[in-house]
Design a protein around this motif. Sequence first.
Motif, PDB file in Angstrom:
ATOM      1  N   HIS A 148       0.185  -1.429  -0.271  1.00 19.53           N
ATOM      2  CA  HIS A 148      -0.263  -0.125   0.222  1.00 19.53           C
ATOM      3  C   HIS A 148       0.741   1.458  -0.121  1.00 19.53           C
ATOM      4  O   HIS A 148       0.625   2.153  -0.681  1.00 19.53           O
ATOM      5  CB  HIS A 148      -1.185   0.263   1.049  1.00 19.53           C
ATOM      6  CG  HIS A 148      -1.738  -1.017   1.271  1.00 19.53           C
ATOM      7  ND1 HIS A 148      -2.705  -1.935   0.512  1.00 19.53           N
ATOM      8  CD2 HIS A 148      -2.116  -1.746   1.945  1.00 19.53           C
ATOM      9  CE1 HIS A 148      -3.606  -2.667   0.541  1.00 19.53           C
ATOM     10  NE2 HIS A 148      -3.323  -2.882   2.036  1.00 19.53           N
ATOM     11  N   THR A 149       2.033   1.038   0.556  1.00 21.11           N
ATOM     12  CA  THR A 149       2.514   2.316   0.626  1.00 21.11           C
ATOM     13  C   THR A 149       4.057   2.650  -0.338  1.00 21.11           C
ATOM     14  O   THR A 149       4.686   3.260  -0.592  1.00 21.11           O
ATOM     15  CB  THR A 149       3.631   2.541   2.181  1.00 21.11           C
ATOM     16  OG1 THR A 149       4.217   1.268   2.664  1.00 21.11           O
ATOM     17  CG2 THR A 149       2.153   2.588   3.520  1.00 21.11           C
ATOM     18  N   SER A 151       3.643   3.150  -4.050  1.00 23.20           N
ATOM     19  CA  SER A 151       3.300   4.179  -4.672  1.00 23.20           C
ATOM     20  C   SER A 151       3.492   5.165  -3.888  1.00 23.20           C
ATOM     21  O   SER A 151       3.882   5.868  -3.317  1.00 23.20           O
ATOM     22  CB  SER A 151       1.773   4.465  -4.677  1.00 23.20           C
ATOM     23  OG  SER A 151       1.656   5.366  -5.414  1.00 23.20           O
ATOM     24  N   ARG A 157      -1.802   5.434  -2.909  1.00 25.58           N
ATOM     25  CA  ARG A 157      -1.809   4.919  -1.822  1.00 25.58           C
ATOM     26  C   ARG A 157      -3.287   3.650  -1.119  1.00 25.58           C
ATOM     27  O   ARG A 157      -3.331   3.553  -0.883  1.00 25.58           O
ATOM     28  CB  ARG A 157      -0.775   5.165  -0.874  1.00 25.58           C
ATOM     29  CG  ARG A 157       1.070   5.241  -0.545  1.00 25.58           C
ATOM     30  CD  ARG A 157       1.112   6.067   0.189  1.00 25.58           C
ATOM     31  NE  ARG A 157       2.884   6.089  -0.395  1.00 25.58           N
ATOM     32  CZ  ARG A 157       4.001   6.714   0.198  1.00 25.58           C
ATOM     33  NH1 ARG A 157       3.830   6.181   2.064  1.00 25.58           N
ATOM     34  NH2 ARG A 157       4.966   6.928   0.043  1.00 25.58           N
ATOM     35  N   SER A 160      -4.888   1.765  -3.041  1.00 27.99           N
ATOM     36  CA  SER A 160      -3.857   0.806  -3.077  1.00 27.99           C
ATOM     37  C   SER A 160      -4.870  -0.358  -1.737  1.00 27.99           C
ATOM     38  O   SER A 160      -5.376  -1.196  -1.607  1.00 27.99           O
ATOM     39  CB  SER A 160      -2.711   0.435  -2.636  1.00 27.99           C
ATOM     40  OG  SER A 160      -2.054  -0.884  -2.366  1.00 27.99           O
ATOM     41  N   TYR A 161      -4.951   0.910  -0.175  1.00 26.18           N
ATOM     42  CA  TYR A 161      -5.400   0.402   0.516  1.00 26.18           C
ATOM     43  C   TYR A 161      -6.771  -0.179   0.464  1.00 26.18           C
ATOM     44  O   TYR A 161      -7.818  -0.436   1.056  1.00 26.18           O
ATOM     45  CB  TYR A 161      -5.442   1.647   1.427  1.00 26.18           C
ATOM     46  CG  TYR A 161      -5.854   1.079   2.585  1.00 26.18           C
ATOM     47  CD1 TYR A 161      -5.935   0.083   4.272  1.00 26.18           C
ATOM     48  CD2 TYR A 161      -7.156   2.060   3.444  1.00 26.18           C
ATOM     49  CE1 TYR A 161      -5.901   0.238   4.844  1.00 26.18           C
ATOM     50  CE2 TYR A 161      -8.113   1.677   4.344  1.00 26.18           C
ATOM     51  CZ  TYR A 161      -6.923   0.763   5.300  1.00 26.18           C
ATOM     52  OH  TYR A 161      -7.781   0.330   6.405  1.00 26.18           O
ATOM     53  N   LEU A 187      -0.505   5.384   5.859  1.00 28.26           N
ATOM     54  CA  LEU A 187      -0.146   5.700   4.649  1.00 28.26           C
ATOM     55  C   LEU A 187       1.170   5.749   4.529  1.00 28.26           C
ATOM     56  O   LEU A 187       1.826   6.239   3.649  1.00 28.26           O
ATOM     57  CB  LEU A 187      -0.948   6.080   4.253  1.00 28.26           C
ATOM     58  CG  LEU A 187      -2.435   4.675   3.738  1.00 28.26           C
ATOM     59  CD1 LEU A 187      -3.829   5.756   3.057  1.00 28.26           C
ATOM     60  CD2 LEU A 187      -2.543   3.646   3.274  1.00 28.26           C
TER      61      LEU A 187
END
Length: 224
Positions: A148-149, A151, A157, A160-161, A187
């Motif tokens: 998630h982090t 990007s 982010r 994604s999350y 994030l």
Amino acid sequence: MNFPFLCTTPLFQGTTPEEAETMLECMGAYTRRYGRQETVCHAGETVRSLGLVLSGGVNIEADDAWGNRSILSHVEAGQIFAETYACIPGQPLLVTVTATEETEILFLNTSKILQTCTSACAHHSRLIQNLLQISARKNLALSRRMLHTASKTIRGRLLSYLSQQALEAGSRRFSIPFDRQQLADYLGVDRSALSGELSKMQREGLLQCRKNVFELNETGGIEE
């Protein structure tokens, strides 16, 4: 102690209330209550017991030398924390555990979990198997946070999350366990910038959100 509930938790799954009660007696178990924002464990401390959240919830947090905070994960009722540190004698905590609301926690001496009793009872072996599976799932959760982090953009982010949360909920409408500041910490972004990006995404029709409830629309994209 609500033993029927305890037996529905991942750690005690597969045991009966009677077996769970017997195990607590030989594991030095005890409970403690915490208020909202009260610290359960401080970074730098050593622990001998894992914690099982009976009600409420806690955040696992990490602070750098300048006071910047990152939320690594949220632990809800029925889940455990600090088991990795408790399994390594003398290992200082790298994180701080903080109650997010009124919370009750059951503490279990990890060495007594790993050292089976002389009769090698089946329910004790089941507890060890459950603990191993939980540890494996947590490794997966940390891998997801890294994803998630990954990007370089806040939008990347967020999407994604939020995509992962929608997948786990089985619906485009879902709630998350974080408020805005906690989500920004998780994030690794600035809160104001996060709120600004969410407002922009709502104007573009990508999603709708109110507090911690989100609904993803059919269209979406990641700006890199």
